[in-house]
Motif scaffolding. Structure first.
Motif, PDB file in Angstrom:
ATOM      1  N   ASP A 119      -5.038  -8.648   4.994  1.00 51.95           N
ATOM      2  CA  ASP A 119      -4.712  -7.987   3.728  1.00 51.95           C
ATOM      3  C   ASP A 119      -4.942  -8.921   2.549  1.00 51.95           C
ATOM      4  OD1 ASP A 119      -3.960  -5.725   5.113  1.00 51.95           O
ATOM      5  OD2 ASP A 119      -2.090  -5.468   4.005  1.00 51.95           O
ATOM      6  N   ILE A 158      -5.571   4.813  11.717  1.00 50.59           N
ATOM      7  CA  ILE A 158      -4.960   5.491  10.575  1.00 50.59           C
ATOM      8  C   ILE A 158      -5.317   6.977  10.595  1.00 50.59           C
ATOM      9  CG2 ILE A 158      -5.090   5.714   8.053  1.00 50.59           C
ATOM     10  CD1 ILE A 158      -5.119   2.668   7.929  1.00 50.59           C
ATOM     11  N   HIS A 194       0.221   7.150   1.602  1.00 49.22           N
ATOM     12  CA  HIS A 194       0.099   5.734   1.965  1.00 49.22           C
ATOM     13  C   HIS A 194      -0.968   5.540   3.040  1.00 49.22           C
ATOM     14  CE1 HIS A 194       1.133   1.604   2.688  1.00 49.22           C
ATOM     15  NE2 HIS A 194       1.392   1.861   3.965  1.00 49.22           N
ATOM     16  N   GLU A 197      -4.283   5.656   1.437  1.00 52.85           N
ATOM     17  CA  GLU A 197      -4.512   4.410   0.703  1.00 52.85           C
ATOM     18  C   GLU A 197      -4.959   3.293   1.642  1.00 52.85           C
ATOM     19  OE1 GLU A 197      -1.620   1.123  -1.300  1.00 52.85           O
ATOM     20  OE2 GLU A 197      -1.224   3.209  -1.856  1.00 52.85           O
ATOM     21  N   ARG A 198      -4.286   3.195   2.812  1.00 52.39           N
ATOM     22  CA  ARG A 198      -4.649   2.170   3.785  1.00 52.39           C
ATOM     23  C   ARG A 198      -6.038   2.423   4.365  1.00 52.39           C
ATOM     24  NH1 ARG A 198      -2.879  -2.471   3.514  1.00 52.39           N
ATOM     25  NH2 ARG A 198      -2.901  -2.881   5.738  1.00 52.39           N
ATOM     26  N   LYS A 199      -6.369   3.679   4.583  1.00 50.24           N
ATOM     27  CA  LYS A 199      -7.695   3.992   5.110  1.00 50.24           C
ATOM     28  C   LYS A 199      -8.780   3.547   4.134  1.00 50.24           C
ATOM     29  CE  LYS A 199     -10.685   7.640   6.825  1.00 50.24           C
ATOM     30  NZ  LYS A 199     -10.927   9.071   7.038  1.00 50.24           N
ATOM     31  N   PHE A 201      -8.526   1.233   1.968  1.00 52.01           N
ATOM     32  CA  PHE A 201      -8.497  -0.236   1.976  1.00 52.01           C
ATOM     33  C   PHE A 201      -9.380  -0.779   3.103  1.00 52.01           C
ATOM     34  CE2 PHE A 201      -6.622  -4.217   3.492  1.00 52.01           C
ATOM     35  CZ  PHE A 201      -6.452  -4.946   2.333  1.00 52.01           C
TER      36      PHE A 201
END
Length: 320
Positions: A119, A158, A194, A197-199, A201
């Protein structure tokens, strides 16, 4: 050359010296350059005789060069606290203590280090607009490979989580109002938001690593280092990441012809063995050897990094 350049390899082969020397050379060529250490040894500061932290800081005496050292333990703690905060916002008050317990347990679990560090260095890439080149001095090969494989695994993971979440919402709503069309709660669901958003990222990370990054591996002229380098090349290729070149480091310098003492005889024998191993590496490993760096008597620090950088046959010009 791509904007992001990674130097990896077995622990102790000299990645920090090589990556810092290349960063020094890029800065000397007029590129605004950032060298990022993700190695727990934190030796970049030693090379420049200057302390660095989690934020970029200009290297004193080297125009156009900045450095930062990411502390893995700090990143793990920060990452897990962020997870805890987001989870606490989504669960009932009765579950908060259980969330705390699970987060504490997660601190030492396999993968926590890689996830947190990944991250952070993706954040560095996303926030790299002030720099023409970002050079990563990565952790030893095994950790680096696990790090670089995260986008491939987590994008699909995800997707599966999001599908389960949508199914859960659908079933919950039908149970609440009867077997009718569920209400449109998915559109404002914070968990789905969320996950999306992570996907995004991880999609950014995977695309950037494949299209805007170059990978080099550093090895020493010994059988173990060469074998591990070969495995790393294969594993990176399996993830769609090609190694651009290899740096042979810490070669023994050959004594002068008129030296015939016991030490000179030992050095000649060692040089011969190392040359054989180097030829083996050139024959068996697909990427070209872009530098053959001899061991220096004096420590390679500060301005001496410039001379090492000059020996690296690696382009500095953007897009070259």
């Amino acid at each position: 050359m791509e904007r992001f350049v990674f130097f990896g390899g077995k622990g102790g082969v000299g990645k920090t010296t090589v990556s810092s020397a290349y960063a020094y050379r890029c800065a000397d060529a007029g590129l605004e350059t950032l060298v990022v250490s993700t190695d727990p040894a934190h030796s970049v500061g030693d090379l420049f005789d200057q302390e660095f932290g989690d934020d970029p800081r200009p290297v004193e005496g080297v125009e156009g060069l900045s450095a930062m050292e990411i502390d893995p333990e700090t990143e793990v703690s920060r990452h897990l606290m962020d997870v805890k905060r987001k989870l606490s916002d989504q669960v009932s008050a009765a579950m908060v203590n259980e969330v705390d317990r699970q987060i504490e347990m997660a601190h030492g679990t396999p993968g926590a280090y890689e996830a947190a560090l990944f991250d952070r260095f993706v954040d560095v890439m996303r926030e790299s607009d002030p720099y023409d080149r970002v050079v990563f001095d990565t952790s030893p090969t095994g950790g680096t490979l696990r790090l670089l494989s995260l986008p491939e695994f987590l994008e699909g993971w995800i997707d599966r989580l999001a599908a389960k979440r949508r199914q859960s919402i659908d079933l919950f709503e039908k149970a609440a109002i009867g077997n009718l069309e569920p209400r449109r709660v998915m559109e404002g669901d914070p968990v789905l938001a969320h996950l999306q958003e992570r996907k995004e990222f991880f999609e950014y990370a995977g695309e950037t690593l494949r299209n805007e990054a170059a990978f080099f591996l550093v090895f020493n002229p010994d059988s173990l280092s060469i074998r591990e380098t070969g495995r790393a090349i294969d594993q990176l290729r399996e993830r769609g990441l090609e190694v651009r070149g290899l740096v042979a480091n810490r070669l023994t310098p050959e004594p002068d012809p008129d030296e015939n003492g016991r030490g000179a005889c030992y050095l000649r024998s060692r040089v011969e063995t190392e040359r054989e191993r180097l030829e083996t590496a050139k024959a068996e490993l697909e990427p070209p050897v872009v530098a053959e760096l001899e061991t220096h008597v004096e420590e390679i620090r500060g301005e001496r990094l410039g001379s090492v950088g000059d020996e690296l046959e690696i382009e500095t010009a953007p897009g070259a």
